[in-house]
Design a protein around this motif. Structure first.
Motif, mmCIF file in Angstrom:
data_model
loop_
_atom_site.group_PDB
_atom_site.id
_atom_site.type_symbol
_atom_site.label_atom_id
_atom_site.label_comp_id
_atom_site.label_asym_id
_atom_site.label_seq_id
_atom_site.Cartn_x
_atom_site.Cartn_y
_atom_site.Cartn_z
ATOM 1 N N ASP A 31 5.675 91.566 101.852
ATOM 2 C CA ASP A 31 5.970 92.044 100.502
ATOM 3 C C ASP A 31 6.555 93.459 100.543
ATOM 4 O O ASP A 31 7.544 93.755 99.863
ATOM 5 N N ILE A 32 5.974 94.316 101.363
ATOM 6 C CA ILE A 32 6.475 95.688 101.493
ATOM 7 C C ILE A 32 7.907 95.675 102.029
ATOM 8 O O ILE A 32 8.779 96.384 101.520
ATOM 9 N N GLN A 57 1.051 90.960 102.839
ATOM 10 C CA GLN A 57 1.299 92.286 102.287
ATOM 11 C C GLN A 57 2.437 92.995 103.015
ATOM 12 O O GLN A 57 3.264 93.652 102.390
ATOM 13 N N GLN A 93 -3.742 87.858 105.086
ATOM 14 C CA GLN A 93 -3.511 88.707 103.917
ATOM 15 C C GLN A 93 -2.639 89.913 104.303
ATOM 16 O O GLN A 93 -1.713 90.271 103.577
ATOM 17 N N ALA A 94 -2.910 90.514 105.456
ATOM 18 C CA ALA A 94 -2.112 91.665 105.895
ATOM 19 C C ALA A 94 -0.668 91.242 106.167
ATOM 20 O O ALA A 94 0.269 91.984 105.862
#
Length: 68
Positions: free
Chosen positions: A25-26, A22, A18-19
């Motif tokens: 995505d950032i 994320q 998940q990290a």
């Protein structure tokens, strides 16, 4: 003088799935912001590269007071 590119292996820490998603995505959002902000300059450079057989012109652009 031509610049040399050196690839340095990155030792990134292990993170959760998940990290990782994320983080990606950032980074994609950051890249989209940079592309949007610098779009006119990027297009101008690409146009010069396509239509110009001469080497890069080192003449600096007019000073607009911005740091970059």
């Amino acid at each position: 003088m031509k610049r040399r590119t050196v690839l340095v292996p990155m030792l990134l820490p292990r993170i959760s799935d998940q990290a990782a998603v994320q983080l990606l995505d950032i980074l994609e959002q950051l890249l989209a912001c940079v592309r949007h902000h610098y779009a006119p300059q990027i297009e101008r450079w690409q146009r010069r590269q396509r239509h110009n057989d001469l080497p890069f012109d080192p003449t600096p652009p007019p000073d607009d007071g911005l740091p970059f």
